[in-house]
Motif scaffolding. Sequence first.
Motif, PDB file in Angstrom:
ATOM      1  N   ASN A 101     125.753  28.458 -43.556  1.00 40.08           N
ATOM      2  CA  ASN A 101     126.152  28.363 -43.024  1.00 40.08           C
ATOM      3  C   ASN A 101     126.709  26.755 -42.980  1.00 40.08           C
ATOM      4  N   SER A 102     126.653  26.107 -43.943  1.00 37.20           N
ATOM      5  CA  SER A 102     127.356  24.777 -44.347  1.00 37.20           C
ATOM      6  C   SER A 102     126.361  23.630 -43.019  1.00 37.20           C
ATOM      7  N   ILE A 103     124.795  23.887 -42.837  1.00 36.58           N
ATOM      8  CA  ILE A 103     124.614  23.225 -42.595  1.00 36.58           C
ATOM      9  C   ILE A 103     124.048  22.000 -43.669  1.00 36.58           C
ATOM     10  N   PRO A 104     124.561  20.340 -43.449  1.00 40.86           N
ATOM     11  CA  PRO A 104     124.652  19.806 -44.350  1.00 40.86           C
ATOM     12  C   PRO A 104     122.712  19.636 -45.017  1.00 40.86           C
ATOM     13  N   CYS A 105     122.139  19.305 -46.064  1.00 41.72           N
ATOM     14  CA  CYS A 105     121.376  19.201 -46.997  1.00 41.72           C
ATOM     15  C   CYS A 105     120.779  18.058 -47.298  1.00 41.72           C
ATOM     16  N   LEU A 106     120.251  17.013 -46.946  1.00 40.33           N
ATOM     17  CA  LEU A 106     120.317  15.637 -47.649  1.00 40.33           C
ATOM     18  C   LEU A 106     119.937  15.470 -48.867  1.00 40.33           C
ATOM     19  N   ILE A 107     119.093  14.862 -49.815  1.00 45.50           N
ATOM     20  CA  ILE A 107     117.916  14.590 -50.430  1.00 45.50           C
ATOM     21  C   ILE A 107     118.308  13.478 -50.806  1.00 45.50           C
ATOM     22  N   THR A 108     116.856  12.802 -51.138  1.00 43.19           N
ATOM     23  CA  THR A 108     116.558  11.287 -51.863  1.00 43.19           C
ATOM     24  C   THR A 108     115.193  11.559 -52.635  1.00 43.19           C
ATOM     25  N   ILE A 109     115.513  10.573 -54.060  1.00 37.23           N
ATOM     26  CA  ILE A 109     114.429  10.530 -54.386  1.00 37.23           C
ATOM     27  C   ILE A 109     114.234   9.271 -54.604  1.00 37.23           C
ATOM     28  N   THR A 110     113.077   9.011 -54.050  1.00 35.54           N
ATOM     29  CA  THR A 110     112.701   7.327 -54.456  1.00 35.54           C
ATOM     30  C   THR A 110     111.801   7.551 -55.483  1.00 35.54           C
ATOM     31  N   ALA A 111     111.383   5.756 -56.437  1.00 34.70           N
ATOM     32  CA  ALA A 111     110.556   5.476 -57.763  1.00 34.70           C
ATOM     33  C   ALA A 111     109.764   5.041 -57.664  1.00 34.70           C
ATOM     34  N   GLU A 112     108.974   5.236 -58.497  1.00 36.55           N
ATOM     35  CA  GLU A 112     107.741   4.075 -58.568  1.00 36.55           C
ATOM     36  C   GLU A 112     107.082   3.903 -59.450  1.00 36.55           C
ATOM     37  N   GLY A 113     106.583   2.628 -59.988  1.00 38.67           N
ATOM     38  CA  GLY A 113     106.635   2.358 -61.484  1.00 38.67           C
ATOM     39  C   GLY A 113     106.980   2.699 -62.592  1.00 38.67           C
ATOM     40  N   LYS A 114     105.927   2.183 -63.498  1.00 41.17           N
ATOM     41  CA  LYS A 114     106.524   0.894 -64.391  1.00 41.17           C
ATOM     42  C   LYS A 114     107.096   2.301 -64.977  1.00 41.17           C
ATOM     43  N   CYS A 115     108.118   1.807 -65.863  1.00 40.67           N
ATOM     44  CA  CYS A 115     109.544   2.850 -66.406  1.00 40.67           C
ATOM     45  C   CYS A 115     108.383   3.244 -67.722  1.00 40.67           C
ATOM     46  N   ILE A 116     107.611   2.791 -68.323  1.00 34.22           N
ATOM     47  CA  ILE A 116     107.766   3.143 -69.687  1.00 34.22           C
ATOM     48  C   ILE A 116     106.305   4.715 -69.228  1.00 34.22           C
ATOM     49  N   GLU A 117     105.775   3.979 -68.145  1.00 38.92           N
ATOM     50  CA  GLU A 117     104.648   5.129 -68.092  1.00 38.92           C
ATOM     51  C   GLU A 117     105.184   6.877 -66.915  1.00 38.92           C
ATOM     52  N   PRO A 118     104.494   7.413 -66.225  1.00 39.26           N
ATOM     53  CA  PRO A 118     104.536   8.223 -65.905  1.00 39.26           C
ATOM     54  C   PRO A 118     105.599   8.087 -64.158  1.00 39.26           C
ATOM     55  N   LEU A 119     106.317   8.619 -63.747  1.00 38.85           N
ATOM     56  CA  LEU A 119     106.709   7.689 -62.685  1.00 38.85           C
ATOM     57  C   LEU A 119     106.112   8.323 -61.598  1.00 38.85           C
ATOM     58  N   ASN A 120     105.780   7.745 -60.355  1.00 38.99           N
ATOM     59  CA  ASN A 120     105.317   9.051 -58.771  1.00 38.99           C
ATOM     60  C   ASN A 120     106.802   8.790 -57.929  1.00 38.99           C
ATOM     61  N   ILE A 121     107.371   9.193 -58.635  1.00 37.48           N
ATOM     62  CA  ILE A 121     108.619   9.954 -56.998  1.00 37.48           C
ATOM     63  C   ILE A 121     108.172  10.403 -56.238  1.00 37.48           C
ATOM     64  N   SER A 122     108.732  10.284 -55.483  1.00 35.42           N
ATOM     65  CA  SER A 122     108.695  10.725 -53.836  1.00 35.42           C
ATOM     66  C   SER A 122     110.063  11.415 -53.216  1.00 35.42           C
ATOM     67  N   ILE A 123     110.648  12.963 -52.739  1.00 36.53           N
ATOM     68  CA  ILE A 123     111.673  13.709 -52.715  1.00 36.53           C
ATOM     69  C   ILE A 123     111.699  13.720 -50.781  1.00 36.53           C
ATOM     70  N   LYS A 124     112.291  13.299 -50.678  1.00 35.17           N
ATOM     71  CA  LYS A 124     112.911  13.718 -49.292  1.00 35.17           C
ATOM     72  C   LYS A 124     114.179  14.568 -49.205  1.00 35.17           C
ATOM     73  N   VAL A 125     113.528  15.124 -48.089  1.00 29.35           N
ATOM     74  CA  VAL A 125     115.121  16.105 -47.827  1.00 29.35           C
ATOM     75  C   VAL A 125     114.960  16.285 -46.571  1.00 29.35           C
ATOM     76  N   ASN A 126     115.924  15.799 -45.658  1.00 32.31           N
ATOM     77  CA  ASN A 126     116.458  16.226 -44.287  1.00 32.31           C
ATOM     78  C   ASN A 126     117.523  16.998 -44.245  1.00 32.31           C
ATOM     79  N   CYS A 127     117.395  18.105 -43.423  1.00 29.75           N
ATOM     80  CA  CYS A 127     118.020  19.337 -43.066  1.00 29.75           C
ATOM     81  C   CYS A 127     117.470  19.604 -42.544  1.00 29.75           C
ATOM     82  N   GLU A 128     118.609  20.640 -41.146  1.00 29.65           N
ATOM     83  CA  GLU A 128     117.993  21.373 -39.495  1.00 29.65           C
ATOM     84  C   GLU A 128     117.938  22.306 -40.238  1.00 29.65           C
TER      85      GLU A 128
END
Lengths: 415, 1118
Positions: B1074-1101
Amino acid sequence: MLQCIFLLSDSGEIMLEKQLTGHRVDRSICDWFWNQAISQGDSFKQQPVIASPTHYLFQILREGITFLACTQVEMPPLMAIEFLCRVADVLSDYLEGLNEDLIKDNFVIVYELLDEMIDNGFPLTTEPNILREMIAPPNIVSKMLSVVTGNSSNVSDTLPGATASCVPWRTTDIKYANNEVYVDLVEEMDAIINRDGALVKCEIYGEVKVNSHITGVPELTLSFTNPSILNDVRFHPCVRFRPWESHQILSFVPPDGQFKLMSYRVKKLKSIPIYVKPQLTSDAGTCRINLMVGIKNDPGKTIDSITVQFQLPPSILSADLTSNHGVVNILSNKMCTWSIDRIPKDRTPSLSGTMVLETGVERLHVFPIFQLGFRIQGVALSGLQIDKLELKVVPNRLYKGFRASTRGGLYEVRS
Amino acid sequence: MFPQFGATAETLSKASTIMFRIGTDAHLYDDPEDVNIAPLLDSKFDSEKCEALKRLLALIAQGFDVSNFFPQVVKNVASQSLEVKKLVYLYLLHYAEKRPNEALLSINSFQKDLGDTNPLVRAWALRTMAGIRLHVIAPLVLVAVGKCARDPSVYVRKCAANALPKLHDLQQEEHSSTIEEIVGMLLSDHSPGVVGAAAAAFNSICPNNYSLIGRNYRRLCEVLPDVEEWGQIVLIGILLRYAIARHGLVKKSIMFSLHGKESPQSEKDSSDVEFSLEKDNGTMDWKYNSELASLVSRCYIEGPDEYLSRSSYGNRMFSEFHDYKFISAKSNDNLMILLHCTSPLLWSNNSAVVLAAAGVHWIMAPREDVKRIVKPLLFLLRSSSSSKYVVLCNIQVFAKAMPSLFAPHFEDFFIISSDSYQIKALKLEILCSITTESSISSIFKEFQDYVRDPDRRFAADTVAAIGLCAQRLPKMANTFLEGLLALTRQELLTSEFGSIEGEAGVLVQVLTSIKSIIKQDPPDHEKVVIQVVHSLDEIKVPAARAIVIWMMGEYSNLGEMLPRMVTTVLKYLAWSFPSEALETKLQILNTSVKVLLGAKEEDLWTSKKVVSYVLELAEVDLNYDVRDRARFLKKIVSSKLGSQEVKDDMIYPPQKEDLPHVLAECILRAQTQQLSLEPINYRIYLPGSLSQIVLHAAPGYEPLPKPCSVLHDEHSPETNKLGEGTDGSGSLSGSSDEETVSDYSSERSVTDSDGDDGSDETGSASENGNDVDPLIQVSDIGDTHINQNGVPQSASTDLGEMMSKRALESWLDEQPDMSNPSASGQSQVHRSSARISIKDIGSRVKPKSYELLDPANGNGLKVDYSFSSEISSISPLLVGVEVSFENRSTENISEVTLVDEESNKASDSAECSLTSHSDVPVLVPMEDITFLEPGQRTKRTLHVRFHHHLLPLKLALYCNGKKLSVKLRPDIGYFVKPLPMEVEAFTDKESHLRGMFEYVRSCTFTHHIEELNKDKEMGDMLTRDKILLVCETIAVQMLSNANVFLVSVDMPVAANLDDASGLCLRFSSEILSNSIPCLITITAEGKCIEPLNISIKVNCEETVFGLNLLNRIVNFLS
């Protein structure tokens, strides 16, 4: 598990439908049901479990209202029937009676109750005391309030404490200024007297009803002087089994308010309080009836509300009945009721009269069965006696009350 | 609808109750539509909303469809008022399935409520959320249930248990192991209230998963008395099944009786018990019920349909039952404890509990202990008439199999006038089967009363019952006959005018009973026959006359008197023949011939005359049956008659005597055999079951499991991981199959029923499901086999096209400069200059490949598939799938093709509205592969329209002319296509899609650590920036698993090189259909050498799609 519950009025109208699972049941099942009921008559309506072409139906009939539950899979039928009985009990408790109008008038409450009582076809909360706390019963005050303010909510916004406690039938934080507990022995006498006037069967079905208003979480023990006469017993879930098994003592934490602590049966009793002597003679198309009622074994208390009921045989066209005491009433369905109330001291109540048989029928071959009703206050005919009622922690100002009464149950005299 | 019922009562009560109706909701029910509902729903006052909702409920109650209000109602779900909430929930539950899309709008509010501090709110939210039954939110519900199953409130946990079957109903295989796991957890809950609900869930989800019970068996037994009543009913059944499957049957129980026949020792044992229980019962009686008891036990285990069909071959061999292990209950604690814990339940207030507990004792308890169920069962007869009927149905079976149990309590089955016909009939049957010589006199007295019952059908039944009792107790036969004869006289008097309906039936039944009693010992009852025959003239009912006439013919030679009067009666019958009814005429014909055959010399002449007269009359009768019968009989007895046309035969008198005469003798005068008790073919089902009442196996009915079919000892480690537990059940049922197979090879094994379809998938799912969030099981099943040869190239070219240069420019190689203050001081969105080559990242993007067909199943043909990012040119609804075929066998494979198996599956899935574009084919046909040499590999691109982005598509794979069905599992990541856009456009769009269109989840990202380690090994730590590496890894992961467009990368500004906090990647895409846009944003947190906490956000109707996409992303990133 149950899939749907319908409430039908006595004219077959669907008053309510409550779908319980994802497998919806179409209303047309009720049409099928009602058509069958009309074509097959009473015997169909008395069938508690019916296999329809698409569903299995469970039905109970209360005060003209049919509670119909549907399922498509194997489940314990008694569970469904027992549940429907509970629903009917709870509804008549909430609505102070049960009829079409009451249900329609309070349909929101009925919906809310059903929703709370059953979840996904499996019973959820059926304990009346808890339900009362979750959904407030309609009462005059709330009705008036809603008229005045146009606003009323009967849905409680907190979960009753009892749902979390280990005594799920009781909330924990109850406070009373005056602590009271009443114990009632309510007995019904079942008896069959056969055609020869012999006592075939006589037994007592009794209930111990308790009405308790006690602060906190009281521990009660109730004992009888003669528990050995009890033939069978059934208990409220609050009764602990072990003390009964070992010492025949009822140990329990009561729900708040009125409840049925136990029911019992005493079998093989030998004496009945009232006799009924029917005499029927028929010849040449007429039948003479003579019915006498009197006291056989005086229970020591007054017997009142005596009634004799009987169904006139179908072959009787008309009846002319008179009595020397009380009122005789014949309904259009040939049900005859003779209300005597108390037996006078000076004479023995008797009912007599003639009945005309259908043309072609010379003599009566089907005889009526007389059902006797009565009430005796202050005595339990089974002879069961309460020994004592004790509280583990006695609160200040405690009042204990005991009562007993006996009614006529399934008391039949054949002729 | 039916105005004849209670119409007047209704109007009357309406008038009288008008006063009491003030202040109730009466007006809402009577005229729900007298105001406009819609504006009320939008009102800002709760009271008005309530009123509107109540009106809607009234309309629902009356059967109107008000689903068009759905969107407005759903809005109110977020209301603070609990009453509004409750009413909205009631409405939602009714319509959610019809309006799945709108129902989803409520999900966020539920999610919020699940975190509420009020347990009531949490419980309601959970109940409703699970109750709206949408496939798409199943994963969310599962998470919610899992959470609520650990809730501190008992009520919420109970609701969680109740929600499990709702989830299970959606039939999503991938969740089944998690669901079972939660069931197991709730079964071991410390609160009895929860255990009851969990038992119900267990029963409807995995009734054969005995390992779950085995772990808790003893505790469950002990907690049984405290479980609430409804749970008790279910739990008793579960424990009984488990106990039998695990420990077998009990010696000396009723189930043992079948075995008792085999070995003399135990025969003595059990019969001792039996005789001690019923001292005054004849031996015949004992035999009777032992046969029945064995039938009962067999039916319980095999199910009557199976057993009866088998036994109809005359094969009642018990050989296969030899292997049942019988154990003595006294020696086995586990069985004792069950009996011990169910016995107090016989005092329960709930009749269903009593019956269930009685069932356990009936099946498990030693014979001498079974009697403790009698009184509680009888007490149940004092409850409502509905339950009375059900209880009586069960008692009937018990009483037939073991009459001694109920024999002393016959008084309880006496009939009262308020009983319904069904109840009366049942009581009568029970009375019949429990009569003993000591009780028969009282029972017979009762029967005499019943005969005068106004219900004549019942009176007739009573008469039949008298006949049956006489067969059981021959000594009483005379008394019974007297009574019956008296009844005949009386009936004759009343039915003189034949006016009364039902009397005829009674009369016929009386004569049938008399007949059956006489049949037992004819010489003894000669006088009775004479008496009956005497009254022939008064008997008017044809069926009754026929019976009397039959008796006369049958016993015409009996004793002294009868033969003498027979001819007279025959004359009378001949005279009345023309006026008789059909059945009487036929019987007269038969009888006259019988008399003729048995006639003595002196009567022979008369008989002949009469018979030929009757035959002649009959030959011209109007009815063809009568004419046929007459002709037939005439031929047969022609010799005896010495008929008119015999002239020729006269020469051979002896021969003539022979054949027809013998034939006639055989047919008409053969001594009627004393019928042994008719073969017992009752259908018997488990006590307390629905099937026992309706007398056929209701769907879902299962007989008891085979004794000792579960050999595994599950008591061992309680710490057993749940995942392993479910695996264990798979192997367990497998092994038990092997155990049982030799013994019951012809029978379907009960234990494997849960195995096959569930176990392989659940097995693999639980492998990675142990420590991972259950949500990821959506589509992660199958090998994560990476195809090394072909796919990468194509993928890299695809990627080249897909990632526009513009986007890649932002991906730059300028990270070394990143600490450059001038760069970081600017907006982080725009970066320029240095670039990474397409190949660099492109070569690392490897779409995952899944296995479609295992070479083991496909005769060496291996089929893998991976999703391609290519957009179909045919229709936007189609998803491109690259399928690779490889021949691993040593032989040639020909004619390989893949087609859609059934195209209409979508119609029953709830989401058909989402994809109801039926004009697009499910599968664009691919070119056939005509030939595949050993080792050869070919690829084809398919365009597939999945019915739903979570539901697998069933395809049929043809090869070598054989059909194999395979499942193509969709990957939601490829249900979108890249939507190139500027970062400004992105943020603008994002700002429009806030609130309920935004979903966030977080997870831990570890893939980059591998890369870092790899770098470390290579020793070029310095050459590559860690943050860049992290960026790359995230992007590669995203692009290999989803068809999205990389919009921008925001780098953190922090001075610390190691700190990846603030890293933000944006991807954009639009949904194919249905051509509805779907936006994904990924933000990371933490040290590079360690496992990162990432949060994923999806915006979609498209709420559901967005949620599922989010789950998928979390799944492959973590």
